[in-house]
Design an enzyme around this catalytic site. Structure first.
Site, short mmCIF file in Angstrom:
data_model
loop_
_atom_site.label_atom_id
_atom_site.label_comp_id
_atom_site.label_asym_id
_atom_site.label_seq_id
_atom_site.Cartn_x
_atom_site.Cartn_y
_atom_site.Cartn_z
N ASP A 105 -43.78 13.94 72.90
CA ASP A 105 -45.01 13.80 72.15
C ASP A 105 -45.96 12.89 72.93
O ASP A 105 -45.58 12.25 73.91
CB ASP A 105 -44.77 13.37 70.71
CG ASP A 105 -44.55 11.90 70.55
OD1 ASP A 105 -44.49 11.20 71.56
OD2 ASP A 105 -44.43 11.45 69.41
N SER A 106 -47.21 12.86 72.50
CA SER A 106 -48.27 12.32 73.34
C SER A 106 -48.62 10.88 73.04
O SER A 106 -49.36 10.24 73.79
CB SER A 106 -49.53 13.16 73.12
OG SER A 106 -49.91 13.08 71.75
N GLY A 107 -48.13 10.37 71.93
CA GLY A 107 -48.57 9.06 71.47
C GLY A 107 -49.62 9.16 70.38
O GLY A 107 -50.05 8.15 69.85
N GLY A 108 -50.06 10.39 70.06
CA GLY A 108 -51.05 10.57 69.01
C GLY A 108 -50.60 9.96 67.69
O GLY A 108 -51.37 9.27 67.02
N ASP A 166 -53.86 13.60 70.43
CA ASP A 166 -54.57 13.97 69.21
C ASP A 166 -54.77 12.73 68.36
O ASP A 166 -54.22 11.67 68.66
CB ASP A 166 -53.77 15.01 68.42
CG ASP A 166 -52.41 14.45 67.98
OD1 ASP A 166 -51.83 13.65 68.74
OD2 ASP A 166 -51.94 14.81 66.89
N GLN A 211 -55.37 19.23 63.72
CA GLN A 211 -55.50 18.13 62.76
C GLN A 211 -56.35 18.65 61.58
O GLN A 211 -56.14 19.75 61.14
CB GLN A 211 -56.11 16.89 63.42
CG GLN A 211 -55.15 16.22 64.41
CD GLN A 211 -53.91 15.64 63.71
OE1 GLN A 211 -53.89 15.42 62.50
NE2 GLN A 211 -52.85 15.43 64.50
N GLY A 271 -50.53 15.55 61.89
CA GLY A 271 -51.17 14.83 60.80
C GLY A 271 -50.64 15.19 59.42
O GLY A 271 -51.31 14.94 58.42
N ASP A 322 -39.20 18.34 64.06
CA ASP A 322 -38.51 17.15 64.55
C ASP A 322 -38.55 16.12 63.46
O ASP A 322 -39.46 16.12 62.62
CB ASP A 322 -39.21 16.56 65.79
CG ASP A 322 -40.42 15.73 65.38
OD1 ASP A 322 -41.47 16.34 65.04
OD2 ASP A 322 -40.33 14.49 65.35
N CYS A 358 -17.41 21.44 57.46
CA CYS A 358 -18.23 21.01 58.59
C CYS A 358 -17.35 20.82 59.83
O CYS A 358 -16.24 20.33 59.74
CB CYS A 358 -18.96 19.71 58.25
SG CYS A 358 -19.97 19.07 59.61
N CYS A 416 -18.28 19.00 62.56
CA CYS A 416 -18.74 17.87 63.38
C CYS A 416 -17.57 16.92 63.64
O CYS A 416 -16.55 16.98 62.96
CB CYS A 416 -19.89 17.14 62.67
SG CYS A 416 -19.34 15.93 61.45
N CYS A 419 -16.33 14.91 60.51
CA CYS A 419 -15.55 15.67 59.52
C CYS A 419 -14.22 16.15 60.10
O CYS A 419 -13.24 16.33 59.38
CB CYS A 419 -16.37 16.84 59.00
SG CYS A 419 -17.76 16.27 58.00
N HIS A 460 -22.84 13.78 62.16
CA HIS A 460 -22.72 14.66 61.00
C HIS A 460 -24.10 15.14 60.55
O HIS A 460 -24.30 16.34 60.29
CB HIS A 460 -22.00 13.97 59.84
CG HIS A 460 -22.02 14.80 58.60
ND1 HIS A 460 -21.17 15.87 58.41
CD2 HIS A 460 -22.84 14.77 57.53
CE1 HIS A 460 -21.47 16.46 57.26
NE2 HIS A 460 -22.46 15.81 56.70
#
Lengths: 372, 372
Positions: free
Chosen positions: A93-96, A147, A188, A215, A265, A303, A305, A308, A334
């Site tokens: 990501d850009s820091g926006g 942005d 945005q 945003g 994300d 699960c 993982c 588990c 998990h």
């Protein structure tokens, strides 16, 4: 490669899409969830474990890495993938987002941004082009433009200004040749449907490889967010991958997938882990609760993982209460695997045209809380 | 099984022995280092990783587990091995060390000890037999008797009293039938060679499966400790395994092996990891040091631990400075593997009758600090 060759859609279910994003470091099956590795490490996990959770792409933060250890250092050591030992795709990501979250540590002008380091107060000045070039230096596979998001409740005239600046910066970022790295624009427009729609049109016109819905997840009610998502999707080209930044709860993810979003994300899975919370198909459980003291069963019966496969709820609860790091790691793994499985199930549901039914059944499970 | 059948000595080099300890959960090749899992977890590591470091036996603390989560809970969940997912051998200490380290939280009488919980102030009363029975309930493979160490500098008459009480308790512990679990006595005697020797004789006379050298690593100078070790070894039966409690630096371990000690435990490898310190064949390095900022090499060139296989010093330093848990885990795994390799090298050196040469060469490496 043209943008059309970088994202295939193989199945549809309503507005939902089952796709494949082609990056320089392999394919990403979508809808996909990206674990967050802010400081070039997904908290408490190693890269192999993150891959085993089903993640094919990670998010790392340009802003944080620029401050510590520095972009040039990472470049000198062979780039971000080699630095952190991750061979899959990385989106940076850009820091926006930090323009909102850091508040007083930021100075904003049309020409760019001055970030002030929370560690030592040092100032870092960046231009929109510089942010893209910095991500290129890291070796990022998916680069985000700079942005300016606005919090929910921002007055319309300020949202308008931030959106106009976002478009200005997007145009400048688009000038940089990013080679094999994909470049994503960011929509945005605050929470006004008209402004959102115009922002989506403006970003779409710039010809990016993909578009993020920025945003959002800024404290707004779900219906407000959903209307904003729909306004974006209506005004974006179908052939581009769509990425909703910062969203992470099961039902929100499924809802957004049904509206046509492909990528997500969130820090939630690892952040919840730190508080002793596990995600299950029937909702969240907190290991602080004394009812888990004697429970020999794993966090989730089916699960696969490492938590588990190896440990009981009772043991994980003990580890958490004793402040043992293994608790944080196991809960993180998990929770990441939970979202990895959720995405895999959503992809299959789209292929079989039953996303709505799948979502409804998951909603009922959570409402009933069976098995928690 | 008689004690003689539980410990084989296959090679000797001076006083050093190359042995095999037979436990209900497999063999332990000696000399051996035991990682410490105070709260049923070796800090920051999972059981599979600990085994891969070369450890065949772990130490867990009866005292800490009795307070949290409780012995009965662990027994109910199938015992300590199942609880923590460790299939190798486990040695449990008795809480004797806590008689020194906890000071005001302890009340001592000949009949036993009252521990006060630092968590909630609850009192736990234990008798010597009760401590052995509690370790049996945990399913410990090597059970330690209750003992009373004294700090360096304790007046002789108090050291004498504590040693007499240690012998009284040892006799009571010896009465308990521990079945397949080995029962180890503990020599005390402070730092007076005469009292040490008499304590070793008294403990040897009770017919344990092995004997620990307790009450050392209490702030005494190395020479004082070495004389105490020699006094113990001279007065203990050759056929019993000898365990020096709490020792963990490379040269101290090699020196003690050369004096006839077979087993060791220490929190040092994981505790140093928490402070950003790595053990190497050329001595310790602290990743806080800025000279590692740009270093693409691993912590140690020929090390096969996960940290060295995957990450540079520069990356690990970054993780440490960013407060990332992965740094703690990777440094812990490296440090445990370092000691695992040291023990393997010492075993081979004994087999090849060159322990002294190996020790001297390691001492020179550390003095020169080459490669740090």
């Amino acid at each position: 490669m043209s943008a059309a060759e970088r994202f295939d859609i193989s199945a549809r279910d309503g507005n939902a899409r089952r796709g494949t994003l082609h990056t320089a470091r392999g394919e990403v099956q979508t809808p996909a969830f990206m674990p967050v590795g802010t400081h070039a490490s997904v908290k408490a996990c190693d890269p192999k474990e993150v891959a085993e959770s089903g993640a094919e792409v990670l998010l790392c933060n340009f802003y944080h890495l620029a401050l510590r250890p520095g972009i040039d250092l990472i470049a000198e050591l062979g780039g971000l993938h080699r630095f952190m030992g991750w061979s899959g795709a990385i989106l940076t990501d850009s820091g926006g987002y930090q323009l909102v979250s850091l508040g007083e540590l930021i100075e904003l002008e049309d020409s760019g941004v001055t970030f002030r380091s929370p560690y030592d107060g040092d100032a870092i000045q960046v231009t929109p082009q510089g942010v893209v070039e910095g991500q290129l230096k890291l070796g990022s596979d998916v680069i985000m433009v700079l942005d300016q998001p606005v919090p929910f409740g921002t007055p319309p005239e300020l949202a308008e200004l931030a959106t106009r600046r976002t478009h200005l910066w997007a145009g400048q970022c688009r000038q940089v040749d990013t080679g094999d790295s994909l470049l994503f624009g960011i929509v945005q427009g605050g929470f006004d449907v008209g402004l959102r729609s115009r922002s989506a049109e403006a970003i779409a016109a710039l010809g990016f490889d993909g578009v993020a819905l920025g945003g959002l997840v800024m404290g707004e009610p779900p219906q407000v967010r959903q209307r904003a998502v729909d306004a974006c999707v209506r005004n974006l080209p179908d052939r581009l991958p769509r990425y909703l930044m910062g969203l992470g709860t099961d039902l929100d993810l499924l809802d957004s997938i049904s509206r046509g979003v492909d990528l997500f994300d969130c820090v939630l899975p690892t952040r919840l882990a730190r508080t002793g919370t596990a995600l299950t198909e029937c909702g969240r459980i907190s290991l602080r609760h004394s009812r888990f003291r004697h429970v020999p069963q794993p966090l989730e019966a089916d699960c696969d993982c490492p938590a588990c496969a190896n440990f009981s709820r009772a043991y994980l609860r003990h580890l958490y209460l004793a402040g043992e790091i293994l608790a944080h790691r196991m809960l993180s793994l998990h929770n990441l695997r939970h979202l990895g499985r959720l995405m895999a199930a959503a992809r299959q549901a789209i292929e079989e045209s039953r996303l709505q039914g799948f979502t409804e059944s998951r909603r009922r499970q959570i409402a009933q809380g069976v098995g928690r």
